[in-house]
Each structure stands twice: as C-alpha cells, then as structure tokens.
Write a protein that holds these residues in place. Structure first.
Motif, PDB file in Angstrom:
ATOM      1  N   VAL A  60       0.855  -1.226  -0.096  1.00  0.00           N
ATOM      2  CA  VAL A  60      -0.011   0.012  -0.154  1.00  0.00           C
ATOM      3  C   VAL A  60       0.858   1.307   0.056  1.00  0.00           C
ATOM      4  CG1 VAL A  60      -1.635   1.325   1.535  1.00  0.00           C
ATOM      5  CG2 VAL A  60      -2.128  -1.115   0.965  1.00  0.00           C
ATOM      6  N   SER A  61       2.014   1.376   0.829  1.00  0.00           N
ATOM      7  CA  SER A  61       3.000   2.371   0.789  1.00  0.00           C
ATOM      8  C   SER A  61       3.315   2.567  -0.498  1.00  0.00           C
ATOM      9  CB  SER A  61       3.847   2.004   1.942  1.00  0.00           C
ATOM     10  OG  SER A  61       3.561   1.929   3.272  1.00  0.00           O
ATOM     11  N   LYS A  62       3.897   1.721  -1.274  1.00  0.00           N
ATOM     12  CA  LYS A  62       4.439   1.712  -2.523  1.00  0.00           C
ATOM     13  C   LYS A  62       3.621   2.428  -3.474  1.00  0.00           C
ATOM     14  CE  LYS A  62       7.077  -0.694  -6.071  1.00  0.00           C
ATOM     15  NZ  LYS A  62       6.337   0.024  -7.044  1.00  0.00           N
ATOM     16  N   VAL A  63       2.279   1.786  -3.567  1.00  0.00           N
ATOM     17  CA  VAL A  63       1.421   2.533  -4.309  1.00  0.00           C
ATOM     18  C   VAL A  63       1.005   3.659  -3.831  1.00  0.00           C
ATOM     19  CG1 VAL A  63      -1.134   2.223  -5.078  1.00  0.00           C
ATOM     20  CG2 VAL A  63       0.142   0.174  -4.888  1.00  0.00           C
ATOM     21  N   GLU A  64       0.974   4.347  -2.956  1.00  0.00           N
ATOM     22  CA  GLU A  64       0.847   5.765  -2.395  1.00  0.00           C
ATOM     23  C   GLU A  64       1.901   6.612  -2.847  1.00  0.00           C
ATOM     24  OE1 GLU A  64       0.359   5.293   1.649  1.00  0.00           O
ATOM     25  OE2 GLU A  64      -2.007   5.157   1.632  1.00  0.00           O
ATOM     26  N   SER A  65       3.063   5.751  -2.613  1.00  0.00           N
ATOM     27  CA  SER A  65       4.557   6.675  -3.164  1.00  0.00           C
ATOM     28  C   SER A  65       4.394   6.833  -4.727  1.00  0.00           C
ATOM     29  CB  SER A  65       5.830   5.895  -2.750  1.00  0.00           C
ATOM     30  OG  SER A  65       6.804   6.531  -3.144  1.00  0.00           O
ATOM     31  N   ASP A  66       4.234   5.783  -5.318  1.00  0.00           N
ATOM     32  CA  ASP A  66       4.152   6.012  -6.836  1.00  0.00           C
ATOM     33  C   ASP A  66       3.019   6.859  -7.271  1.00  0.00           C
ATOM     34  OD1 ASP A  66       5.992   4.129  -6.939  1.00  0.00           O
ATOM     35  OD2 ASP A  66       4.658   2.490  -7.492  1.00  0.00           O
ATOM     36  N   MET A  67       1.710   6.940  -6.604  1.00  0.00           N
ATOM     37  CA  MET A  67       0.830   7.831  -6.896  1.00  0.00           C
ATOM     38  C   MET A  67       1.338   9.385  -6.718  1.00  0.00           C
ATOM     39  SD  MET A  67      -1.655   6.624  -8.470  1.00  0.00           S
ATOM     40  CE  MET A  67      -2.877   7.853  -8.292  1.00  0.00           C
ATOM     41  N   ALA A  68       2.084   9.511  -5.611  1.00  0.00           N
ATOM     42  CA  ALA A  68       2.435  10.891  -5.135  1.00  0.00           C
ATOM     43  C   ALA A  68       3.286  11.329  -6.240  1.00  0.00           C
ATOM     44  CB  ALA A  68       3.182  10.777  -3.717  1.00  0.00           C
ATOM     45  N   LYS A  69       4.359  10.536  -6.712  1.00  0.00           N
ATOM     46  CA  LYS A  69       5.293  10.830  -7.639  1.00  0.00           C
ATOM     47  C   LYS A  69       4.697  11.228  -9.060  1.00  0.00           C
ATOM     48  CE  LYS A  69       9.008   8.278  -5.992  1.00  0.00           C
ATOM     49  NZ  LYS A  69      10.196   6.864  -6.115  1.00  0.00           N
ATOM     50  N   LYS A  70       3.518  10.556  -9.351  1.00  0.00           N
ATOM     51  CA  LYS A  70       2.927  10.367 -10.721  1.00  0.00           C
ATOM     52  C   LYS A  70       2.065  12.054 -10.551  1.00  0.00           C
ATOM     53  CE  LYS A  70      -0.407   8.653 -13.831  1.00  0.00           C
ATOM     54  NZ  LYS A  70      -1.566   7.389 -13.995  1.00  0.00           N
ATOM     55  N   LEU A  71       1.534  12.114  -9.471  1.00  0.00           N
ATOM     56  CA  LEU A  71       0.861  13.471  -9.270  1.00  0.00           C
ATOM     57  C   LEU A  71       1.610  14.875  -9.397  1.00  0.00           C
ATOM     58  CD1 LEU A  71      -1.581  12.710  -6.483  1.00  0.00           C
ATOM     59  CD2 LEU A  71      -2.149  13.067  -8.995  1.00  0.00           C
ATOM     60  N   GLU A  72       2.792  14.672  -8.772  1.00  0.00           N
ATOM     61  CA  GLU A  72       4.080  15.449  -8.601  1.00  0.00           C
ATOM     62  C   GLU A  72       4.711  15.898 -10.179  1.00  0.00           C
ATOM     63  OE1 GLU A  72       7.019  18.725  -7.357  1.00  0.00           O
ATOM     64  OE2 GLU A  72       4.961  17.768  -6.636  1.00  0.00           O
ATOM     65  N   ASN A  73       4.831  14.811 -10.769  1.00  0.00           N
ATOM     66  CA  ASN A  73       5.311  14.893 -12.213  1.00  0.00           C
ATOM     67  C   ASN A  73       4.225  15.640 -13.092  1.00  0.00           C
ATOM     68  OD1 ASN A  73       7.560  13.592 -11.640  1.00  0.00           O
ATOM     69  ND2 ASN A  73       6.929  11.708 -12.362  1.00  0.00           N
ATOM     70  N   GLU A  74       2.920  15.347 -12.945  1.00  0.00           N
ATOM     71  CA  GLU A  74       1.978  16.003 -13.661  1.00  0.00           C
ATOM     72  C   GLU A  74       1.784  17.536 -13.478  1.00  0.00           C
ATOM     73  OE1 GLU A  74      -1.610  13.794 -12.943  1.00  0.00           O
ATOM     74  OE2 GLU A  74      -1.044  12.048 -14.173  1.00  0.00           O
ATOM     75  N   ARG A  75       2.175  17.723 -11.957  1.00  0.00           N
ATOM     76  CA  ARG A  75       1.867  19.144 -11.587  1.00  0.00           C
ATOM     77  C   ARG A  75       2.819  20.010 -12.077  1.00  0.00           C
ATOM     78  NH1 ARG A  75       4.178  22.599  -8.381  1.00  0.00           N
ATOM     79  NH2 ARG A  75       5.939  21.182  -7.852  1.00  0.00           N
ATOM     80  N   VAL A  76       4.272  19.508 -12.379  1.00  0.00           N
ATOM     81  CA  VAL A  76       5.211  20.087 -12.902  1.00  0.00           C
ATOM     82  C   VAL A  76       5.108  20.207 -14.417  1.00  0.00           C
ATOM     83  CG1 VAL A  76       7.789  19.746 -13.478  1.00  0.00           C
ATOM     84  CG2 VAL A  76       7.116  19.219 -11.084  1.00  0.00           C
TER      85      VAL A  76
END
Length: 204
Positions: A60-76
C-alpha cells in the motif's frame, strides 16, 4: 536489566496490539489461544500472518508513493505548460504594443516632432520594470533617449547592427543581461528608425 525488561514489555505490548488488530479483522485469529495446538505451530501461524500483514502495508505504501510521484510529475508538467502559454501570450501583447508604438512614433518622426516622441517614450519608461527607451535613426544616430546620460552616444554603440536592422517587432530575452523590445519604425518604402525598449530581467 531494567532496560531489557522495558524492551520486553514494549515488544509484548506491540505483539498484543497487533494480535488485537488481527483478531478484530479476522475472527478465527482470536480463537488461536484456545486451540490445542503445539506452541511452535501457533507461533509459525502468527508469524505467517504478521508477514502477510506487513507485506500488505508495504504494498500500500509503494502504491501511495508511486501515485504521489505521478501527481508531482503531472503538476510540474502543467506548471511548465502554463508558463509557456503565459510567455506566448505576453509575447503577443508586446508585439501588439510595439506595433502601436511604431505607428505613433512614425507620425511624429515624419513631422520631425522629436519633442512629442520624447514625451511618448518618457511615459513608456514609467511602466513596470522598464529601464530605458531609445529612438535610433536608420543611420545609427541616437535621436531620443529617456536616459539623458546617453545623449552624446551613438545608437550603434548601444546595440549591434543585427538588432537595429530587424524589420519586424521582436522581443529578445537576453541582450547584455536585459530583455528588449525592438520596434522598427517603417516609412512608406523603408525603415526610418528603431525604438528599443529595455526591461529589467525578473529575478528567479
């Protein structure tokens, strides 16, 4: 020995808490203490349950981390696209402004009314981040400058020929550490002068 006892108590407390959580989630786990199983089998079973539970938390932590990275990349990416769009719109507005300025200066220049042009440029230099505005004729002579210290300076000493020879309104992002707006003033058949507006570069 006291520290060791505290550690043992903490471990026992954590184990009891984990067991309580598992018992609340899985009814059969709560029955383990009453089962007549050898102690080692019960320990193995609890160990397997703990491993599964820990694996689930890690997954679950890995999925949350991957989602956070994806959202940050999209924000940038969205931020970059927004800046590029804003820069493009700014360039278009600067070009429109330059075109209108060119028409105004041309009318006064044809009538040799340099005082009126001086008033125009003096108003422009009051605009935010505007540092200096000059009018240079097609032979490279400085006709008007909002910086009176430059009155005896030749236009070709301020800007290279490739800038003064431009035939359309152009924004240059970095010329001697300044952003400039180059505004050719066109006569009936040829360019008769150039207005150059110098801006301070915004600090990043």
């Amino acid at each position: 020995m006291t520290d060791r006892n505290k550690q043992d108590q903490n471990i026992q407390s954590q184990a009891n808490t984990l067991f309580s959580m598992l018992s609340a989630k899985f009814e059969w786990v709560g029955k383990i203490p009453t089962m007549q199983l050898p102690a080692k089998y019960a320990a193995i079973l609890v160990g397997i349950i703990v491993i599964i539970f820990a694996w689930k938390i890690i997954a679950v932590s890995k999925v949350e981390s991957d989602m956070a990275k994806k959202l940050e990349n999209e924000r940038v990416l969205i931020t970059q696209q927004a800046r590029e769009y804003a820069d493009l719109q700014y360039m278009k507005e600067e070009e429109r402004f330059g075109q209108i300025l060119s028409w105004a200066v041309r009318g006064e220049l044809i009538r040799h009314n340099l005082d009126q042009i001086d008033q125009y440029l003096s108003e422009i230099v009051k605009m935010k981040d505007t540092e200096r505005v000059v009018l240079i004729d097609d032979e490279g002579q400085l006709l008007v400058s909002t910086d009176k210290r430059l009155e005896e300076t030749k236009g070709t000493e301020l800007f290279p020929k490739e800038i003064l020879n431009l035939q359309k309104v152009t924004v240059k992002s970095d010329v001697d550490g300044k952003k400039i707006l180059v505004v050719p003033v066109m006569g009936l058949n040829k360019k008769i002068a150039t207005v150059v507006v110098s801006y301070k570069l915004s600090k990043l």
